[in-house]
Design a protein around this motif. Structure first.
Motif, short mmCIF file in Angstrom:
data_model
loop_
_atom_site.label_atom_id
_atom_site.label_comp_id
_atom_site.label_asym_id
_atom_site.label_seq_id
_atom_site.Cartn_x
_atom_site.Cartn_y
_atom_site.Cartn_z
N UNK A 256 4.94 41.78 -23.41
CA UNK A 256 5.21 40.24 -22.85
C UNK A 256 4.59 39.07 -23.25
N UNK A 257 3.33 38.65 -24.21
CA UNK A 257 2.31 38.07 -24.70
C UNK A 257 3.28 37.77 -25.88
N UNK A 258 4.30 39.30 -26.35
CA UNK A 258 4.26 38.54 -27.72
C UNK A 258 5.74 38.11 -27.59
N UNK A 259 6.14 38.42 -26.44
CA UNK A 259 7.54 38.10 -26.25
C UNK A 259 7.50 36.25 -25.56
N UNK A 260 6.34 35.71 -25.06
CA UNK A 260 6.35 34.96 -25.12
C UNK A 260 6.25 34.28 -26.13
N UNK A 261 4.94 34.89 -26.53
CA UNK A 261 4.58 33.66 -27.85
C UNK A 261 5.70 33.56 -29.10
N UNK A 262 6.65 34.38 -29.12
CA UNK A 262 7.69 34.06 -30.59
C UNK A 262 9.06 33.31 -29.48
N UNK A 263 8.68 33.36 -28.48
CA UNK A 263 10.00 32.67 -27.67
C UNK A 263 11.54 33.21 -27.96
N UNK A 264 11.46 34.88 -27.66
CA UNK A 264 12.80 35.95 -28.02
C UNK A 264 13.16 35.94 -26.88
N UNK A 265 13.98 36.61 -26.21
CA UNK A 265 14.75 37.78 -25.59
C UNK A 265 14.04 38.25 -24.18
N UNK A 266 13.92 38.44 -23.48
CA UNK A 266 12.82 38.82 -22.85
C UNK A 266 13.68 40.08 -21.66
N UNK A 267 13.21 41.42 -22.07
CA UNK A 267 14.08 42.37 -21.50
C UNK A 267 13.37 42.49 -19.94
N UNK A 268 14.22 43.09 -19.18
CA UNK A 268 13.09 43.41 -17.78
C UNK A 268 13.12 44.91 -18.13
N UNK A 269 11.99 44.72 -17.60
CA UNK A 269 11.06 45.85 -17.91
C UNK A 269 11.00 46.61 -16.64
N UNK A 270 10.51 48.16 -16.10
CA UNK A 270 10.47 48.83 -15.12
C UNK A 270 10.00 50.20 -15.52
N UNK A 271 8.30 50.11 -14.98
CA UNK A 271 7.55 51.34 -14.67
C UNK A 271 8.33 52.17 -14.39
N UNK A 272 8.00 53.66 -14.51
CA UNK A 272 8.17 54.70 -13.48
C UNK A 272 7.43 55.63 -12.91
N UNK A 273 6.94 56.01 -12.76
CA UNK A 273 5.54 57.07 -11.90
C UNK A 273 5.78 58.55 -12.79
N UNK A 274 5.98 59.20 -13.67
CA UNK A 274 5.93 60.32 -14.41
C UNK A 274 6.05 60.81 -15.46
N UNK A 275 5.94 61.58 -16.26
CA UNK A 275 6.10 61.85 -17.42
C UNK A 275 8.03 61.74 -17.95
N UNK A 276 7.89 60.72 -18.75
CA UNK A 276 9.73 61.27 -19.99
C UNK A 276 9.32 61.13 -20.60
#
Length: 276
Positions: A256-276
């Protein structure tokens, strides 16, 4: 951050999941986003394997989740190979991964590679330098590790952290031109050496690797780190919902720091419990 347990047959449960078709929390978020018109009322996911080995059962869960969500809501899924380390990657793994995705019954909308974006990612790095947010460091890997500190103690600044913008640009371009051997220099983001999140303590974002790449050949001798290429690739492709397991939770603030500093498209990030 929203969490999800990976206990049911479909890999997703939550307290609201009951018999009768209740939505899991990811579906709830997606339906809310679609109803509000967020991202143009569309869903675009991605499956982003590194082509450095064969897939395992956790990858199968991720494939079914990403492709399944897009199928359910009339969206699209990209297959994107995060091929940022030429030393470990091979077309054999690319072909194997594609076969496995198809064996599970899915077809991708687009086939992309992080290497498709090497020019753009390099440009992003120069942008950070020009903003005073990245610097070339001559420290050894052992010195950088020592500078990071510990989870309970802050890190310490590199002696190269205050190089001028012009000097950093010159050195980075010379890295790209192949003037230095492997390990001689790295490019680091200038974030926060006192952050309690170790991932934010001036992470390396580019390193020198004089190695043949399975797609770009010998065009490049510097390669972005996974953490620098991953979020930007999502942004370049306008991925609307970027699904990550919890081992990446501490990496998300850096994305998110990179996305903010570069001012580019911010995908919605969802964190999932467990291994994938």
């Amino acid at each position: 951050m929203t969490e999800v347990s990976k206990d049911s047959d479909d890999g997703i449960t939550n307290d609201n999941n009951t018999v009768g078709g209740s939505l899991n929390f990811i579906e709830q978020i997606v339906e809310e986003d679609l109803a509000s018109g967020k991202n143009g009322g569309r869903i675009h996911t991605r499956f982003p394997p590194e082509p450095n080995g064969y897939l395992h059962i956790g990858h199968a869960k991720s494939i079914c989740l990403n492709f399944g969500l897009a199928d359910k809501y009339g969206g699209q899924t990209n297959l994107r190979f995060d091929d940022t380390n030429p030393v470990t990657e091979d077309t054999e793994y690319v072909d194997s991964i594609k076969n496995d995705v198809r064996w599970l019954g899915f077809e991708w909308e687009n086939e992309f590679y992080a290497s498709d974006y090497f020019d753009q990612i390099y440009s992003f790095a120069e942008t950070l330098i020009q903003k005073g947010l990245a610097y070339v460091d001559d420290s050894t890997s052992e010195e950088i590790a020592a500078q990071k500190g510990t989870p309970t103690e802050p890190g310490r600044m590199s002696q190269y952290r205050d190089r001028s913008i012009d000097e950093n640009l010159d050195l980075f371009r010379r890295m790209k031109a192949g003037e230095y051997p492997d390990g001689a220099k790295v490019l680091r983001a200038k974030v926060d050496m006192a952050s309690p999140n170790m991932q934010l303590r001036d992470p390396i974002i580019y390193r020198i690797k004089h190695a043949h790449h399975h797609r770009t050949g010998d065009t490049w001798c510097i390669y972005p780190m996974y953490d620098f290429a991953h979020g930007q690739s999502d942004a370049i492709e306008h991925i609307t919902h970027s699904l990550c397991t919890l081992e990446f939770e501490v990496h998300r603030p850096l994305y998110e720091w990179f996305i903010d500093k570069l001012n580019i498209f911010p995908p919605a990030r969802l964190n999932l419990r467990g291994s994938t």
